[in-house]
Design a protein around this motif. Sequence first.
Motif, PDB file in Angstrom:
ATOM      1  N   SER A 420       0.784  -1.177   0.023  1.00  0.00           N
ATOM      2  CA  SER A 420       0.068   0.006   0.080  1.00  0.00           C
ATOM      3  C   SER A 420       0.972   1.559   0.003  1.00  0.00           C
ATOM      4  O   SER A 420       1.781   1.533   0.903  1.00  0.00           O
ATOM      5  CB  SER A 420      -0.756   0.134   1.362  1.00  0.00           C
ATOM      6  N   LEU A 421       0.312   2.213  -0.912  1.00  0.00           N
ATOM      7  CA  LEU A 421       1.446   3.526  -0.987  1.00  0.00           C
ATOM      8  C   LEU A 421       0.395   4.643  -0.805  1.00  0.00           C
ATOM      9  O   LEU A 421       0.378   5.701  -1.434  1.00  0.00           O
ATOM     10  CB  LEU A 421       1.802   3.592  -2.357  1.00  0.00           C
ATOM     11  N   GLU A 422      -0.387   4.358   0.342  1.00  0.00           N
ATOM     12  CA  GLU A 422      -1.498   5.209   0.420  1.00  0.00           C
ATOM     13  C   GLU A 422      -0.822   6.475   1.225  1.00  0.00           C
ATOM     14  O   GLU A 422      -1.476   7.730   0.857  1.00  0.00           O
ATOM     15  CB  GLU A 422      -2.267   4.883   1.765  1.00  0.00           C
ATOM     16  N   ALA A 423       0.184   6.584   1.861  1.00  0.00           N
ATOM     17  CA  ALA A 423       1.107   7.731   2.177  1.00  0.00           C
ATOM     18  C   ALA A 423       1.608   8.832   0.963  1.00  0.00           C
ATOM     19  O   ALA A 423       1.898   9.817   1.051  1.00  0.00           O
ATOM     20  CB  ALA A 423       2.556   7.379   2.765  1.00  0.00           C
ATOM     21  N   VAL A 424       1.553   8.241  -0.293  1.00  0.00           N
ATOM     22  CA  VAL A 424       1.668   8.973  -1.510  1.00  0.00           C
ATOM     23  C   VAL A 424       0.719  10.291  -1.570  1.00  0.00           C
ATOM     24  O   VAL A 424       1.142  11.512  -1.876  1.00  0.00           O
ATOM     25  CB  VAL A 424       1.666   8.285  -2.465  1.00  0.00           C
ATOM     26  N   GLN A 425      -0.353  10.124  -1.061  1.00  0.00           N
ATOM     27  CA  GLN A 425      -1.337  11.197  -0.870  1.00  0.00           C
ATOM     28  C   GLN A 425      -0.946  12.286  -0.084  1.00  0.00           C
ATOM     29  O   GLN A 425      -1.433  13.606  -0.110  1.00  0.00           O
ATOM     30  CB  GLN A 425      -2.719  10.586  -0.677  1.00  0.00           C
ATOM     31  N   THR A 426      -0.123  12.171   1.039  1.00  0.00           N
ATOM     32  CA  THR A 426       0.436  12.956   1.983  1.00  0.00           C
ATOM     33  C   THR A 426       1.992  12.936   1.789  1.00  0.00           C
ATOM     34  O   THR A 426       2.553  12.516   2.617  1.00  0.00           O
ATOM     35  CB  THR A 426      -0.112  12.991   3.396  1.00  0.00           C
ATOM     36  N   PRO A 427       2.726  13.212   0.785  1.00  0.00           N
ATOM     37  CA  PRO A 427       3.997  12.780   0.660  1.00  0.00           C
ATOM     38  C   PRO A 427       5.065  13.707   1.637  1.00  0.00           C
ATOM     39  O   PRO A 427       6.200  13.140   1.931  1.00  0.00           O
ATOM     40  CB  PRO A 427       4.449  12.997  -0.940  1.00  0.00           C
ATOM     41  N   ARG A 428       4.737  14.741   1.984  1.00  0.00           N
ATOM     42  CA  ARG A 428       5.603  15.612   2.843  1.00  0.00           C
ATOM     43  C   ARG A 428       5.589  15.377   4.309  1.00  0.00           C
ATOM     44  O   ARG A 428       6.284  16.104   4.953  1.00  0.00           O
ATOM     45  CB  ARG A 428       5.271  17.002   2.493  1.00  0.00           C
ATOM     46  N   VAL A 429       4.824  14.342   4.776  1.00  0.00           N
ATOM     47  CA  VAL A 429       4.424  14.038   6.230  1.00  0.00           C
ATOM     48  C   VAL A 429       5.849  13.727   6.894  1.00  0.00           C
ATOM     49  O   VAL A 429       6.241  14.239   7.928  1.00  0.00           O
ATOM     50  CB  VAL A 429       3.552  13.261   6.356  1.00  0.00           C
ATOM     51  N   ALA A 430       6.367  12.702   6.172  1.00  0.00           N
ATOM     52  CA  ALA A 430       7.637  12.531   6.885  1.00  0.00           C
ATOM     53  C   ALA A 430       8.661  13.249   7.118  1.00  0.00           C
ATOM     54  O   ALA A 430       9.462  13.718   7.989  1.00  0.00           O
ATOM     55  CB  ALA A 430       8.055  11.088   6.050  1.00  0.00           C
ATOM     56  N   PHE A 431       8.955  14.109   5.839  1.00  0.00           N
ATOM     57  CA  PHE A 431       9.949  15.468   5.775  1.00  0.00           C
ATOM     58  C   PHE A 431       9.544  16.444   6.848  1.00  0.00           C
ATOM     59  O   PHE A 431      10.214  16.830   7.599  1.00  0.00           O
ATOM     60  CB  PHE A 431       9.970  15.811   4.545  1.00  0.00           C
ATOM     61  N   GLU A 432       8.260  16.876   7.022  1.00  0.00           N
ATOM     62  CA  GLU A 432       7.774  17.837   7.677  1.00  0.00           C
ATOM     63  C   GLU A 432       8.055  17.464   9.281  1.00  0.00           C
ATOM     64  O   GLU A 432       8.562  18.122  10.074  1.00  0.00           O
ATOM     65  CB  GLU A 432       6.310  18.292   7.649  1.00  0.00           C
ATOM     66  N   THR A 433       7.939  16.059   9.666  1.00  0.00           N
ATOM     67  CA  THR A 433       7.744  15.692  10.904  1.00  0.00           C
ATOM     68  C   THR A 433       9.490  15.838  11.557  1.00  0.00           C
ATOM     69  O   THR A 433       9.429  16.295  12.528  1.00  0.00           O
ATOM     70  CB  THR A 433       7.476  14.144  11.185  1.00  0.00           C
ATOM     71  N   PHE A 434      10.304  15.448  10.715  1.00  0.00           N
ATOM     72  CA  PHE A 434      11.849  15.742  11.037  1.00  0.00           C
ATOM     73  C   PHE A 434      12.675  16.971  10.755  1.00  0.00           C
ATOM     74  O   PHE A 434      13.866  17.010  10.962  1.00  0.00           O
ATOM     75  CB  PHE A 434      12.406  14.430  10.821  1.00  0.00           C
ATOM     76  N   ALA A 435      11.916  17.766   9.939  1.00  0.00           N
ATOM     77  CA  ALA A 435      12.624  18.904   9.405  1.00  0.00           C
ATOM     78  C   ALA A 435      12.900  19.905  10.505  1.00  0.00           C
ATOM     79  O   ALA A 435      12.093  20.342  11.397  1.00  0.00           O
ATOM     80  CB  ALA A 435      11.659  19.551   8.409  1.00  0.00           C
ATOM     81  N   ALA A 436      14.270  20.396  10.344  1.00  0.00           N
ATOM     82  CA  ALA A 436      14.782  21.496  11.515  1.00  0.00           C
ATOM     83  C   ALA A 436      14.079  22.884  11.176  1.00  0.00           C
ATOM     84  O   ALA A 436      14.005  23.204   9.909  1.00  0.00           O
ATOM     85  CB  ALA A 436      16.388  21.515  11.397  1.00  0.00           C
ATOM     86  N   ARG A 437      13.719  23.331  11.947  1.00  0.00           N
ATOM     87  CA  ARG A 437      13.125  24.571  11.939  1.00  0.00           C
ATOM     88  C   ARG A 437      13.887  25.907  12.830  1.00  0.00           C
ATOM     89  O   ARG A 437      14.569  25.570  13.916  1.00  0.00           O
ATOM     90  CB  ARG A 437      11.571  24.754  12.495  1.00  0.00           C
TER      91      ARG A 437
END
Length: 447
Positions: A420-437
């Motif tokens: 299942s590639l359901e996460a393709v519908q929200t592809p930036r979640v993983a990046f946003e979760t760990f991105a430095a701010r």
Amino acid sequence: MPRILIVGGGYAGFYTAWKLEKWLRDGEAEVTVVDPLPYMTYQPFLPEVAAGSIEPRHSVVAQRRHLKKTTVITAKVTGIDHAAKTATITPPVGEPYAFDYDIVVVTGGAVSRTFPIPGVAENAIGLKTIEEAVAIRDKVLTNFDKAAQLPAGPERDRLLTFVVVGGGFAGIEVFAELRSFASSLLKRYPQIAFEDTHFHLIEAMGRIMPEVSLPTSHWVIKNLAQRGAEIHLETQLTSAVDGHLELSTGETLDSDLIVWTAGVMANPAIVRGSDLPVEQRGRITVRPDLRVGDEDTIVEDAWAAGDIAAVPDLTGGGVGGFCVPNAQHAVRQGKLLAKNLVAVLRGETPKDYIHKNMGAVAGLGVGIGVFQSGKFAMKGLIAWFAHRGYHGLAIPGWERKWRVFWGWWNNFWLGRDIVSLEAVQTPRVAFETFAARPKPPVDAEAK
């Protein structure tokens, strides 16, 4: 050199452009296709895409790859002023602009037709696009992953209850394919038993699949019942709020996947923005030769075909005297439209569209199908081979045919892919979760 504008790159539009490339002489006309998508979707494959039997990209045809002499514009046509022979093109980026043409061909297709039932717009999904088919497949797989971790109870039942609304060809095919798909998944999920999965199809009429004979439709119902899939005839969906389905019979169901296949309508975004004549069902009025107009009048330099057009059925087999909206008619109308358009450009007489239905073929899951032509019917494995053979050869382009047949061959030996590639519908979640701010500014007094 006349400019031909084709509005819509689906079945009818793609085949019109494809055949114009073949029949037009060099310098005889300039052809432009405008469609919001850069590909044509081969819709008969959508049920198999939803069931993981066909790779999604193999069931679409890239316009730019196969239309080598045609200008392809990926945008929407939001207005047609045929009196001025101008179309308004709205690109995904930038401002709308006017496009002047000499001849317009309207082949904008159809969209899912829904009713104002509470909860349907918010919770259901259609089966008209490749994106919808992929989302259905991923939802089934994700629900199995979730349900395998839950104890028996309402939430688990909700995840493993799958509902299809509409008992036409598309509805029955996706319903049967999903049942086959779910059954094949059980060996990978030992926590889930066959009895834990629930499949329901809701049909307002007293029968399914009007394209086949009544005995054949009864065989389909019996076959699906033996496979653990229930069909509710003469039943209407009255509410689907938050996935809680209420039926006209008083029954209730809770489902996390509701697939809506209860009818289509001509693309309103194109029809309403046009000054071309429209009949009572919202389709463009078309003569038997596919020119826009009626028995008494012809709208010069305007053509239409496919699901968006009310094409008279001269064989007498249509509904209300018109061709039914299906791929068989759209493909053949597109081919004839191209031939007729070339004929008119050369001062010749166009021909009327006459096509008697050759029959209907449907896949009901791996190894099971039905075929109906007149009073002759085939069921089971041989009909399934007929279904795959017909549609595998019908998709345009040998490059596409090879990909489809090769995929089926691989699945025969390797089985269906169950990722299942359901996460393709929200592809930036993983990046946003760990991105430095950036750290918030420190207040001077506090420092």
